[in-house]
Write a protein that holds these residues in place. Sequence first.
Motif, mmCIF file in Angstrom:
data_model
loop_
_atom_site.group_PDB
_atom_site.id
_atom_site.type_symbol
_atom_site.label_atom_id
_atom_site.label_comp_id
_atom_site.label_asym_id
_atom_site.label_seq_id
_atom_site.Cartn_x
_atom_site.Cartn_y
_atom_site.Cartn_z
ATOM 1 N N GLN A 58 9.878 14.186 -55.546
ATOM 2 C CA GLN A 58 10.226 15.604 -55.597
ATOM 3 C C GLN A 58 9.166 16.475 -56.257
ATOM 4 O O GLN A 58 9.078 17.671 -55.956
ATOM 5 N N HIS A 59 8.366 15.906 -57.168
ATOM 6 C CA HIS A 59 7.498 16.747 -57.990
ATOM 7 C C HIS A 59 6.017 16.360 -57.951
ATOM 8 O O HIS A 59 5.252 16.822 -58.793
ATOM 9 N N THR A 60 5.639 15.496 -57.004
ATOM 10 C CA THR A 60 4.219 15.199 -56.810
ATOM 11 C C THR A 60 3.940 15.103 -55.317
ATOM 12 O O THR A 60 4.864 14.988 -54.501
ATOM 13 N N GLU A 61 2.672 15.128 -54.971
ATOM 14 C CA GLU A 61 2.256 14.895 -53.586
ATOM 15 C C GLU A 61 1.830 13.444 -53.393
ATOM 16 O O GLU A 61 1.262 13.095 -52.353
ATOM 17 N N HIS A 62 2.085 12.589 -54.393
ATOM 18 C CA HIS A 62 1.763 11.173 -54.290
ATOM 19 C C HIS A 62 2.967 10.398 -53.769
ATOM 20 O O HIS A 62 4.085 10.917 -53.688
ATOM 21 N N THR A 63 2.734 9.140 -53.450
ATOM 22 C CA THR A 63 3.794 8.256 -52.988
ATOM 23 C C THR A 63 4.155 7.205 -54.032
ATOM 24 O O THR A 63 5.323 6.871 -54.199
ATOM 25 N N LEU A 64 3.155 6.697 -54.769
ATOM 26 C CA LEU A 64 3.382 5.564 -55.666
ATOM 27 C C LEU A 64 2.597 5.739 -56.959
ATOM 28 O O LEU A 64 1.383 5.957 -56.923
ATOM 29 N N LEU A 65 3.281 5.657 -58.099
ATOM 30 C CA LEU A 65 2.649 5.611 -59.408
ATOM 31 C C LEU A 65 2.945 4.261 -60.045
ATOM 32 O O LEU A 65 4.040 3.711 -59.867
ATOM 33 N N VAL A 66 1.979 3.735 -60.834
ATOM 34 C CA VAL A 66 2.141 2.375 -61.356
ATOM 35 C C VAL A 66 1.817 2.292 -62.838
ATOM 36 O O VAL A 66 1.089 3.128 -63.385
ATOM 37 N N GLY A 67 2.378 1.255 -63.467
ATOM 38 C CA GLY A 67 1.998 0.860 -64.808
ATOM 39 C C GLY A 67 2.292 1.876 -65.889
ATOM 40 O O GLY A 67 3.248 2.663 -65.815
ATOM 41 N N GLU A 68 1.432 1.869 -66.915
ATOM 42 C CA GLU A 68 1.622 2.735 -68.076
ATOM 43 C C GLU A 68 1.677 4.202 -67.688
ATOM 44 O O GLU A 68 2.476 4.978 -68.243
ATOM 45 N N LYS A 69 0.852 4.613 -66.742
ATOM 46 C CA LYS A 69 0.827 6.021 -66.347
ATOM 47 C C LYS A 69 2.104 6.423 -65.613
ATOM 48 O O LYS A 69 2.507 7.591 -65.672
ATOM 49 N N ALA A 70 2.740 5.486 -64.935
ATOM 50 C CA ALA A 70 4.039 5.785 -64.327
ATOM 51 C C ALA A 70 5.077 6.039 -65.414
ATOM 52 O O ALA A 70 5.912 6.948 -65.294
ATOM 53 N N GLY A 90 8.904 8.395 -52.657
ATOM 54 C CA GLY A 90 8.437 8.305 -54.029
ATOM 55 C C GLY A 90 8.717 6.916 -54.555
ATOM 56 O O GLY A 90 9.766 6.336 -54.263
ATOM 57 N N ALA A 91 7.797 6.369 -55.329
ATOM 58 C CA ALA A 91 7.981 5.021 -55.846
ATOM 59 C C ALA A 91 7.222 4.843 -57.151
ATOM 60 O O ALA A 91 6.214 5.525 -57.401
ATOM 61 N N VAL A 92 7.713 3.917 -57.967
ATOM 62 C CA VAL A 92 6.996 3.489 -59.167
ATOM 63 C C VAL A 92 6.975 1.966 -59.171
ATOM 64 O O VAL A 92 7.881 1.317 -58.633
ATOM 65 N N ALA A 93 5.950 1.401 -59.796
ATOM 66 C CA ALA A 93 5.824 -0.057 -59.860
ATOM 67 C C ALA A 93 5.230 -0.466 -61.197
ATOM 68 O O ALA A 93 4.446 0.281 -61.792
ATOM 69 N N ALA A 94 5.613 -1.656 -61.657
ATOM 70 C CA ALA A 94 5.118 -2.198 -62.928
ATOM 71 C C ALA A 94 5.302 -1.186 -64.059
ATOM 72 O O ALA A 94 4.468 -1.072 -64.949
ATOM 73 N N MET A 95 6.405 -0.461 -64.010
ATOM 74 C CA MET A 95 6.685 0.572 -65.010
ATOM 75 C C MET A 95 7.474 -0.032 -66.161
ATOM 76 O O MET A 95 8.540 -0.609 -65.954
ATOM 77 N N ARG A 96 6.975 0.121 -67.388
ATOM 78 C CA ARG A 96 7.635 -0.426 -68.565
ATOM 79 C C ARG A 96 8.175 0.705 -69.436
ATOM 80 O O ARG A 96 7.766 1.849 -69.319
ATOM 81 N N TYR A 97 9.124 0.343 -70.298
ATOM 82 C CA TYR A 97 9.637 1.229 -71.353
ATOM 83 C C TYR A 97 10.515 2.358 -70.838
ATOM 84 O O TYR A 97 10.938 3.200 -71.625
ATOM 85 N N VAL A 98 10.772 2.427 -69.558
ATOM 86 C CA VAL A 98 11.657 3.447 -68.988
ATOM 87 C C VAL A 98 12.715 2.733 -68.159
ATOM 88 O O VAL A 98 12.395 1.985 -67.233
ATOM 89 N N LYS A 99 13.983 2.972 -68.482
ATOM 90 C CA LYS A 99 15.077 2.237 -67.846
ATOM 91 C C LYS A 99 15.324 2.664 -66.414
ATOM 92 O O LYS A 99 15.621 1.829 -65.554
ATOM 93 N N ASP A 100 15.224 3.974 -66.164
ATOM 94 C CA ASP A 100 15.710 4.529 -64.893
ATOM 95 C C ASP A 100 14.615 4.545 -63.829
ATOM 96 O O ASP A 100 14.075 5.601 -63.483
ATOM 97 N N GLY A 101 14.326 3.382 -63.275
ATOM 98 C CA GLY A 101 13.260 3.284 -62.285
ATOM 99 C C GLY A 101 13.509 4.104 -61.040
ATOM 100 O O GLY A 101 12.603 4.765 -60.512
ATOM 101 N N ILE A 102 14.748 4.115 -60.551
ATOM 102 C CA ILE A 102 15.032 4.835 -59.314
ATOM 103 C C ILE A 102 14.950 6.341 -59.536
ATOM 104 O O ILE A 102 14.523 7.091 -58.647
ATOM 105 N N LYS A 103 15.320 6.804 -60.747
ATOM 106 C CA LYS A 103 15.177 8.224 -61.057
ATOM 107 C C LYS A 103 13.701 8.602 -61.158
ATOM 108 O O LYS A 103 13.293 9.691 -60.720
ATOM 109 N N ALA A 104 12.897 7.710 -61.729
ATOM 110 C CA ALA A 104 11.460 7.970 -61.812
ATOM 111 C C ALA A 104 10.847 8.059 -60.424
ATOM 112 O O ALA A 104 9.997 8.921 -60.153
ATOM 113 N N ALA A 105 11.272 7.185 -59.526
ATOM 114 C CA ALA A 105 10.761 7.220 -58.156
ATOM 115 C C ALA A 105 11.116 8.530 -57.467
ATOM 116 O O ALA A 105 10.303 9.114 -56.744
ATOM 117 N N ARG A 106 12.329 9.004 -57.719
ATOM 118 C CA ARG A 106 12.746 10.271 -57.110
ATOM 119 C C ARG A 106 11.928 11.438 -57.660
ATOM 120 O O ARG A 106 11.594 12.380 -56.929
#
Length: 256
Positions: free
Chosen positions: A24-36, A4-20
């Motif tokens: 754990q809760h999607t079938e995707h690998t990477l979410l980016v930007g505002e939608k992340a 799990g990964a996120v990139a170019a994610m703003r306004y959320v401090k916990d990047g590693i928690k978002a990646a987890r």
Amino acid sequence: MEVGAVAAMRYVKDGIKAARLVMQHTEHTLLVGEKASEFAISMGLPGPANLSSPESMEKWVKWKDSRCQPNFRKNVLPENSCGPYRPTNYLGDPDETCFSAGQMLASNSGLLRVGRHSHDTISMAVIDRMGHIAVGTSTNGATFKIPGRVGDGPIAGSSAYAVDEVGACCATGDGDIMMRFLPCYQVVESMRLGMEPKLAAKDAMARIARKFPNFLGAVVALNRKGEHAGACHGWTFKYSVRSPAMKDVEVFTVLP
């Protein structure tokens, strides 16, 4: 092989928690930007929040006052300014897209180099008591990067990689260069073929240095038995280790 990964994610401090959460809760690998950011907040992480600090704002103001220098842009006009920018007619043909290796290296000669104090990567590998291995990397990216830039942090196989039956790798440094080589994937696959961690780490760094001798980076290799080693290029690198048999964390120094 869960990722799990996120990139170019703003306004959320916990990047590693978002990646987890992505893992754990999607079938995707990477979410980016505002939608992340929206995803992370919808899954319970705090936000949206202003993540600017007085220190980061001071750096940004000084950078603007210095005509936005240093800068990661190349082959643009005007030089030494804050833009707006337009491409230069670098080869005399505006439609030309084929650069030779020599021309590319020449055009890179004035680029901002990633240094020890211009990025803040934290990468960690863990083996649990059942022998499962997990890795994670978190970073704000390179200082003064172009908005929208994604480095090697969220790229599986570049900043981190793990296979239970083999081992794991963590990396830091000039992500724009290192992600082209997937050094952590290389380290793990080298260990799969029988290389000890030290040789696997050195080999991964050497592959990059042959093409980009001025790059700065480091990797740490860990095999499934808990044996570890680091390798670096362009700086003296330190990493820390803790195991149940140790009374405290031990810091290891790796020379280039």
